[in-house]
Design a protein around this motif. Structure first.
Motif, PDB file in Angstrom:
ATOM      1  N   ARG A   1       0.844  -1.206   0.000  1.00  0.00           N
ATOM      2  CA  ARG A   1       0.000   0.000   0.000  1.00  0.00           C
ATOM      3  C   ARG A   1       0.876   1.252   0.000  1.00  0.00           C
ATOM      4  O   ARG A   1       0.565   2.241  -0.674  1.00  0.00           O
ATOM      5  CB  ARG A   1      -0.929  -0.039   1.221  1.00  0.00           C
ATOM      6  CG  ARG A   1      -2.080   0.946   1.160  1.00  0.00           C
ATOM      7  CD  ARG A   1      -2.968   0.807   2.393  1.00  0.00           C
ATOM      8  NE  ARG A   1      -3.690  -0.455   2.426  1.00  0.00           N
ATOM      9  CZ  ARG A   1      -3.522  -1.414   3.330  1.00  0.00           C
ATOM     10  NH1 ARG A   1      -2.640  -1.250   4.311  1.00  0.00           N
ATOM     11  NH2 ARG A   1      -4.231  -2.513   3.281  1.00  0.00           N
TER      12      ARG A   1
ATOM     13  N   THR B   1      -3.486   0.052  -4.530  1.00  0.00           N
ATOM     14  CA  THR B   1      -4.738  -0.102  -3.817  1.00  0.00           C
ATOM     15  C   THR B   1      -4.863  -1.566  -3.424  1.00  0.00           C
ATOM     16  O   THR B   1      -4.834  -2.450  -4.285  1.00  0.00           O
ATOM     17  CB  THR B   1      -5.928   0.306  -4.702  1.00  0.00           C
ATOM     18  OG1 THR B   1      -5.792   1.682  -5.058  1.00  0.00           O
ATOM     19  CG2 THR B   1      -7.251   0.096  -3.975  1.00  0.00           C
TER      20      THR B   1
ATOM     21  N   SER C   1      -6.911  -4.659  -1.482  1.00  0.00           N
ATOM     22  CA  SER C   1      -8.263  -5.046  -1.070  1.00  0.00           C
ATOM     23  C   SER C   1      -8.349  -5.246   0.434  1.00  0.00           C
ATOM     24  O   SER C   1      -7.328  -5.397   1.116  1.00  0.00           O
ATOM     25  CB  SER C   1      -8.647  -6.364  -1.760  1.00  0.00           C
ATOM     26  OG  SER C   1      -7.951  -7.449  -1.151  1.00  0.00           O
TER      27      SER C   1
ATOM     28  N   GLU D   1     -13.780  -0.311  -7.469  1.00  0.00           N
ATOM     29  CA  GLU D   1     -13.056   0.569  -6.552  1.00  0.00           C
ATOM     30  C   GLU D   1     -11.623   0.097  -6.282  1.00  0.00           C
ATOM     31  O   GLU D   1     -10.813   0.863  -5.770  1.00  0.00           O
ATOM     32  CB  GLU D   1     -13.817   0.655  -5.225  1.00  0.00           C
ATOM     33  CG  GLU D   1     -15.094   1.459  -5.300  1.00  0.00           C
ATOM     34  CD  GLU D   1     -16.282   0.652  -5.813  1.00  0.00           C
ATOM     35  OE1 GLU D   1     -17.404   1.180  -5.744  1.00  0.00           O
ATOM     36  OE2 GLU D   1     -16.102  -0.505  -6.288  1.00  0.00           O
ATOM     37  N   LEU D   2     -11.309  -1.138  -6.630  1.00  0.00           N
ATOM     38  CA  LEU D   2      -9.963  -1.674  -6.370  1.00  0.00           C
ATOM     39  C   LEU D   2      -9.029  -1.562  -7.574  1.00  0.00           C
ATOM     40  O   LEU D   2      -7.844  -1.894  -7.469  1.00  0.00           O
ATOM     41  CB  LEU D   2     -10.060  -3.149  -5.956  1.00  0.00           C
ATOM     42  CG  LEU D   2     -10.850  -3.470  -4.693  1.00  0.00           C
ATOM     43  CD1 LEU D   2     -10.872  -4.977  -4.462  1.00  0.00           C
ATOM     44  CD2 LEU D   2     -10.252  -2.748  -3.485  1.00  0.00           C
TER      45      LEU D   2
ATOM     46  N   SER E   1      -8.021   1.085  -9.459  1.00  0.00           N
ATOM     47  CA  SER E   1      -7.235   2.302  -9.664  1.00  0.00           C
ATOM     48  C   SER E   1      -6.142   2.392  -8.609  1.00  0.00           C
ATOM     49  O   SER E   1      -6.407   2.219  -7.410  1.00  0.00           O
ATOM     50  CB  SER E   1      -8.147   3.531  -9.579  1.00  0.00           C
ATOM     51  OG  SER E   1      -7.409   4.716  -9.736  1.00  0.00           O
ATOM     52  N   HIS E   2      -4.906   2.683  -9.060  1.00  0.00           N
ATOM     53  CA  HIS E   2      -3.751   2.709  -8.159  1.00  0.00           C
ATOM     54  C   HIS E   2      -3.035   4.051  -8.267  1.00  0.00           C
ATOM     55  O   HIS E   2      -2.865   4.593  -9.364  1.00  0.00           O
ATOM     56  CB  HIS E   2      -2.790   1.573  -8.510  1.00  0.00           C
ATOM     57  CG  HIS E   2      -3.453   0.227  -8.470  1.00  0.00           C
ATOM     58  ND1 HIS E   2      -3.582  -0.497  -7.316  1.00  0.00           N
ATOM     59  CD2 HIS E   2      -4.067  -0.499  -9.454  1.00  0.00           C
ATOM     60  CE1 HIS E   2      -4.228  -1.627  -7.581  1.00  0.00           C
ATOM     61  NE2 HIS E   2      -4.539  -1.651  -8.872  1.00  0.00           N
TER      62      HIS E   2
END
Length: 283
Positions: A27, A32, A34, A159-160, A162-163
């Motif tokens: 992170r 991103t 989970s 929602e997961l 995009s980084h």
């Protein structure tokens, strides 16, 4: 004839000793991550995922010792790192039978699942069928298996995807082998994809538009990555993961002082990513 039920690289499994600490580490690199998942009791493992468009990275840890996770515990007794690669299958039972028809004694399929915390509240379930190539079949020290996703909507959650570092897909998995030509040929035979020479390395496509798997020796590994980046890498097996980024400046900002720039790429040392070099390239 190519295998009909193998559709390319699905995800890679980075096996770690401290699951929560590993999630925090990735992170901090701008990924991103989970919410934590807990697999079915038969597996005895937990995970975090780092999702891209068609593939992903799985951080995996042991929660309870079981017969199924003995190989992973054996691996962790030596080191952390990228232990396994999974290929997408559209039908695990048919895929296992296809291997058996070619004289490869596939293990499975095994069905399992894990609860998923959904955005906005509530809990869903991610369910899978998997089969494995025999434990003795490890090209370059890399274990392989195939995964059928029964509930993609609870794995590829928008929602997961995009980084902060712009990472968008796996371009290449790189494996260090004493005899890279033989290791590539071995994998090529197991997944029925042709191995070919690629400069000082050997490349095996995983299928479709999915990531390639590259095999090289220690000298070629050293030519690709500076010493600071190779710090903490394993002496054999999967040593590097190359990702595409849509924004190299965002990757630089996310990696900060952990990044080393070289040959158009930004790489994080294996010692900072659970034993695996993480390298990003504009794509």
């Amino acid at each position: 004839m190519s295998l009909q039920h193998i559709l390319g690289l699905d995800h890679v499994v980075v096996t770690v000793r401290d699951l929560d600490a590993a999630a925090a580490q990735w992170r901090a690199l701008g990924f991103t991550v989970s919410p934590r998942g807990t697999h079915s009791p038969i597996l005895g493992t937990g995970n975090y995922t780092i999702m891209f468009g068609d593939d992903y990275v799985e951080l995996l840890g042991i929660l309870t010792e079981t017969e199924q996770n003995q190989p992973t515990r054996d691996y962790l007794a030596k080191r952390e790192g990228l232990e396994r690669a999974a290929f997408t299958t559209d039908d695990a039972a048919a895929g296992a039978e296809e291997l058996k028809s070619r004289g490869i004694e596939a293990l499975g399929p095994i069905h399992f699942g894990r609860p998923v915390d959904l955005p906005g509240g509530g809990t869903g379930e991610a369910r899978f069928n998997v089969f494995r190539w025999p434990l003795g079949e490890q090209p370059g020290g890399l274990r392989i298996f195939a995964c059928q996703h029964l509930t993609r909507e609870t794995v590829w959650i928008p929602e997961l995807l995009s980084h902060a570092n712009g990472a968008s897909r796996i371009l290449r998995l790189e494996v260090l082998a004493a005899d890279p030509a033989a290791a590539a040929a071995h994998l090529g035979r197991l997944i029925d994809e042709p191995a070919r020479a690629e400069g000082d390395a050997w490349l095996v496509p995983s299928g479709g538009q999915r990531a390639d798997i590259l095999f090289y020796d220690a000298a070629a590994f050293a030519r690709r990555y500076p010493p600071a980046v190779r710090d903490g890498a394993a002496p054999e097996g999967a040593v590097a993961l190359v990702l595409a980024t849509t924004d190299i400046a965002a990757a630089q900002a996310s990696f900060g002082g952990a990044a080393t720039a070289h040959d158009g790429a930004l790489s994080v040392a294996a010692s900072a990513a659970n034993g695996i070099v993480v390298s990003v390239r504009p794509h």
